[in-house]
Design a protein around this motif. Sequence first.
Motif, PDB file in Angstrom:
ATOM      1  N   HIS A 120       2.172   8.957 -19.054  1.00  0.00           N
ATOM      2  CA  HIS A 120       1.239   9.918 -18.262  1.00  0.00           C
ATOM      3  C   HIS A 120       1.624  11.120 -18.253  1.00  0.00           C
ATOM      4  N   GLU A 121       3.187  11.242 -17.375  1.00  0.00           N
ATOM      5  CA  GLU A 121       3.010  12.087 -17.048  1.00  0.00           C
ATOM      6  C   GLU A 121       3.753  13.053 -18.140  1.00  0.00           C
ATOM      7  N   GLU A 122       4.862  12.054 -18.938  1.00  0.00           N
ATOM      8  CA  GLU A 122       4.553  13.024 -20.892  1.00  0.00           C
ATOM      9  C   GLU A 122       3.788  13.269 -20.769  1.00  0.00           C
ATOM     10  N   LYS A 123       3.150  12.877 -21.722  1.00  0.00           N
ATOM     11  CA  LYS A 123       2.211  13.419 -22.069  1.00  0.00           C
ATOM     12  C   LYS A 123       1.713  14.797 -21.587  1.00  0.00           C
ATOM     13  N   ASP A 124       1.329  14.586 -19.831  1.00  0.00           N
ATOM     14  CA  ASP A 124       0.651  15.643 -19.240  1.00  0.00           C
ATOM     15  C   ASP A 124       1.486  16.790 -19.778  1.00  0.00           C
ATOM     16  N   ARG A 125       2.972  16.637 -19.884  1.00  0.00           N
ATOM     17  CA  ARG A 125       4.268  17.645 -20.211  1.00  0.00           C
ATOM     18  C   ARG A 125       3.628  18.248 -21.448  1.00  0.00           C
ATOM     19  N   GLN A 126       3.424  17.518 -22.402  1.00  0.00           N
ATOM     20  CA  GLN A 126       3.157  17.737 -24.023  1.00  0.00           C
ATOM     21  C   GLN A 126       1.812  18.689 -23.510  1.00  0.00           C
ATOM     22  N   PHE A 127       0.841  18.082 -23.163  1.00  0.00           N
ATOM     23  CA  PHE A 127      -0.211  18.984 -23.221  1.00  0.00           C
ATOM     24  C   PHE A 127      -0.336  20.271 -22.441  1.00  0.00           C
ATOM     25  N   ARG A 128       0.891  20.218 -21.200  1.00  0.00           N
ATOM     26  CA  ARG A 128       0.397  21.918 -20.431  1.00  0.00           C
ATOM     27  C   ARG A 128       1.640  22.762 -21.965  1.00  0.00           C
ATOM     28  N   VAL A 129       2.995  22.162 -22.302  1.00  0.00           N
ATOM     29  CA  VAL A 129       3.611  23.302 -23.361  1.00  0.00           C
ATOM     30  C   VAL A 129       2.222  23.244 -24.695  1.00  0.00           C
ATOM     31  N   MET A 130       1.532  22.420 -24.773  1.00  0.00           N
ATOM     32  CA  MET A 130       0.972  22.661 -26.299  1.00  0.00           C
ATOM     33  C   MET A 130      -0.336  24.325 -25.840  1.00  0.00           C
ATOM     34  N   LEU A 132       0.127  26.537 -23.473  1.00  0.00           N
ATOM     35  CA  LEU A 132       1.015  27.604 -23.223  1.00  0.00           C
ATOM     36  C   LEU A 132       0.849  27.786 -24.526  1.00  0.00           C
ATOM     37  N   ALA A 133       1.474  27.396 -25.687  1.00  0.00           N
ATOM     38  CA  ALA A 133       1.797  27.602 -26.638  1.00  0.00           C
ATOM     39  C   ALA A 133       0.910  27.648 -27.052  1.00  0.00           C
ATOM     40  N   LEU A 134       0.043  27.384 -27.421  1.00  0.00           N
ATOM     41  CA  LEU A 134      -1.844  28.197 -27.668  1.00  0.00           C
ATOM     42  C   LEU A 134      -2.074  29.313 -27.182  1.00  0.00           C
ATOM     43  N   ASN A 135      -2.542  29.505 -25.385  1.00  0.00           N
ATOM     44  CA  ASN A 135      -2.370  30.768 -25.336  1.00  0.00           C
ATOM     45  C   ASN A 135      -1.808  31.857 -25.831  1.00  0.00           C
ATOM     46  N   GLN A 136      -0.264  31.204 -25.994  1.00  0.00           N
ATOM     47  CA  GLN A 136       0.398  32.216 -26.042  1.00  0.00           C
ATOM     48  C   GLN A 136       0.840  33.078 -28.026  1.00  0.00           C
ATOM     49  N   LEU A 137       0.376  31.745 -28.479  1.00  0.00           N
ATOM     50  CA  LEU A 137       0.061  32.513 -29.853  1.00  0.00           C
ATOM     51  C   LEU A 137      -1.375  33.878 -30.904  1.00  0.00           C
ATOM     52  N   GLY A 138      -1.798  33.912 -29.490  1.00  0.00           N
ATOM     53  CA  GLY A 138      -2.480  34.858 -30.042  1.00  0.00           C
ATOM     54  C   GLY A 138      -3.741  34.672 -31.041  1.00  0.00           C
ATOM     55  N   GLU A 139      -3.943  35.835 -31.712  1.00  0.00           N
ATOM     56  CA  GLU A 139      -5.489  36.366 -32.446  1.00  0.00           C
ATOM     57  C   GLU A 139      -4.698  36.356 -33.754  1.00  0.00           C
ATOM     58  N   PRO A 140      -5.490  36.492 -35.294  1.00  0.00           N
ATOM     59  CA  PRO A 140      -6.108  34.871 -35.270  1.00  0.00           C
ATOM     60  C   PRO A 140      -5.884  33.833 -35.333  1.00  0.00           C
ATOM     61  N   CYS A 141      -4.376  33.665 -35.202  1.00  0.00           N
ATOM     62  CA  CYS A 141      -3.792  32.353 -35.542  1.00  0.00           C
ATOM     63  C   CYS A 141      -4.691  31.490 -34.553  1.00  0.00           C
ATOM     64  N   LYS A 142      -4.620  32.008 -33.285  1.00  0.00           N
ATOM     65  CA  LYS A 142      -4.940  30.164 -32.920  1.00  0.00           C
ATOM     66  C   LYS A 142      -6.479  29.869 -33.173  1.00  0.00           C
ATOM     67  N   THR A 143      -7.574  30.823 -33.937  1.00  0.00           N
ATOM     68  CA  THR A 143      -9.010  30.436 -34.485  1.00  0.00           C
ATOM     69  C   THR A 143      -8.577  29.643 -35.704  1.00  0.00           C
ATOM     70  N   ILE A 144      -7.530  30.321 -36.450  1.00  0.00           N
ATOM     71  CA  ILE A 144      -7.438  29.780 -37.698  1.00  0.00           C
ATOM     72  C   ILE A 144      -6.638  28.225 -37.389  1.00  0.00           C
ATOM     73  N   LEU A 184       6.358  27.555 -30.844  1.00  0.00           N
ATOM     74  CA  LEU A 184       6.533  27.999 -29.478  1.00  0.00           C
ATOM     75  C   LEU A 184       6.138  26.670 -29.071  1.00  0.00           C
ATOM     76  N   PHE A 185       6.222  25.553 -29.544  1.00  0.00           N
ATOM     77  CA  PHE A 185       6.004  24.372 -29.129  1.00  0.00           C
ATOM     78  C   PHE A 185       7.503  23.489 -28.896  1.00  0.00           C
ATOM     79  N   PHE A 186       8.222  23.778 -29.364  1.00  0.00           N
ATOM     80  CA  PHE A 186       9.644  22.388 -29.788  1.00  0.00           C
ATOM     81  C   PHE A 186       9.927  22.686 -29.056  1.00  0.00           C
ATOM     82  N   GLN A 187      10.184  24.557 -28.966  1.00  0.00           N
ATOM     83  CA  GLN A 187      11.199  25.208 -28.351  1.00  0.00           C
ATOM     84  C   GLN A 187      10.854  25.585 -26.855  1.00  0.00           C
ATOM     85  N   ALA A 188      10.080  24.706 -26.167  1.00  0.00           N
ATOM     86  CA  ALA A 188       9.617  25.346 -24.608  1.00  0.00           C
ATOM     87  C   ALA A 188      10.478  24.524 -24.040  1.00  0.00           C
TER      88      ALA A 188
END
Lengths: 188, 364
Positions: A120-130, A132-144, A184-188
């Motif tokens: 779970h901790e590993e999954k949780d870590r990936q969840f947090r990274v994702m 963060l990544a989505l938040n940094q992605l910005g629009e319109p990318c996030k919605t697309i 953003l995701f893999f290099q975090a």
Amino acid sequence: MKKEIKSSGPADSEIILGILNDSKEILNRLYVTYFPMVLQLVLNNSGNEDDAKDVFQESVIVLYNKVKSGNFELNSKLKTFIYSVSRRLWLKRLNAQSKTLRNIEDFSEFIPVEDDLERHEEKDRQFRVMELALNQLGEPCKTIIEDYYLQSKSMQEICEKFGYTNADNAKTQKYKCLQRLKKLFFQA
Amino acid sequence: MMKSDIELTNQIDAYLRGELTDSEIADFEKKRVEDPAFDIKVVEQQNLVLHLTDYADRMKLSSEMNAIHETLDIYDLKNQVAPEAPLIRRMWKKYRINTAIAATVALIAVSGTLLSTGYFSKTISTNVSLLRREINSIKKSQNALIKNINDKPNKGPVNPGQFGGTGFALSSNGYVVTNYHVVQGADSLYVQNSEGEAFKAKMIYIDPTYDLAVLQITDPAFKDLDILPYTFKKTVSDVGEDVFTIGFPRDDQVFGKGYLSSKNGYAGDTVAYQVSIPVNPGNSGGPLLDNRGNIIGIINGKQTQVDGAAFAIKSTYILKSIEAIPQDSLDEKLIISKRNSLSGLSRKDQFKKLEPFVYMVKVY
């Protein structure tokens, strides 16, 4: 052990099936049946109702991931599993707040769940990274990205929604967005 | 290069979404075997999409759980599972039946005597008792007992005694209203919130005619409250209306529910309402609210020989009192809330929202 809260909830097998089918009804019954048990555990071990909510919801997430990944064996009662995970999570939290209990007051039997929590901790870590990544992605990318990969919308729909003049432009945009997310995701 | 990269990504997407034909899939698989770089690309993309769906699933699960959580009666659940009370309360639980029997015997004996001596017929004018609570009464009666045993001359209590009542916020910046009779003759004043935090307060205005007092919390530890959830009703409420109050007849907040039983208070007193509601010493100064969460009055007394006849000063007099306070004499502006966020909520949610705004007033 003190009084256990009586729970006449749905059968374990019914819940497992419900989880696999994303049944809202089962989630509701699961919540109503087992939350009081975790509330009791946390309230009696120097926590409040918000702590209980967090701990219980995290335990349900652990359960869902375990069931959906197909390695939930019904060799322990579901109740015992939820209790054990919640208990472990709560002790960890108390520890993190450098509050230690001299002795934990228990209300149910429990089993070792270290392996589950490690996963779970590993999954949780990936969840947090994702997250963060989505938040940094910005629009319109996030919605697309959400429209295409999560809502399974077609490129045609996305093209119309964002007013791209042709499908090629939309595809190029989606490609760029995915590249950015990947970075953003893999290099975090 | 860029163009082909876009094409490749789209192809992988189509493959992952199952949009390729059988022959296209065969080509695709073949390419994966022949070109390891391409295979890595596929795995990477597949992984990313997997993490993305995991993320979305968890977000969905969390929001569904939060929605379910909202429907739970946490108060009720807490009562069922809350930790065991400390020793004193446990002893009280254990011995309360004995205590109740003893009290009943005493009550019958006393009222029998009073009845036979015609006491009740003489005391109509002193039938209203003000509901401030003597916190130390138990201790004092014990002290008195010890004194009797030691047979020392009775000089009267050295400590003026501690009294308690209820008060509630008039504004979020620390103004609190209570009854005058609660704070009358106070040496020092504290208000204590539902969390048990006590703050020093001072009296800034009294209105003995309407039995009202306005306090200001002066404690540096006090932080401004959220916006008040209630408003003060400017008109007179109707008889028969459901009402409720929150007070401190003991060290915890106690909720009481009843109805407005008369437009006027004791012996036709137009300043107050008569309310049929269970109240006890300590309830004085508590807010009286209607169903929509408007403050319609402030509890200040009850009729001693009549069950459930309590009295509450009408909210219009609270507003009058506030208007009478010279604003320039105040350190901070006293602004009455005009927004009500309680209407339409269930009683238990109203209680939850009100909790932080109702104080125990402690008088030393």
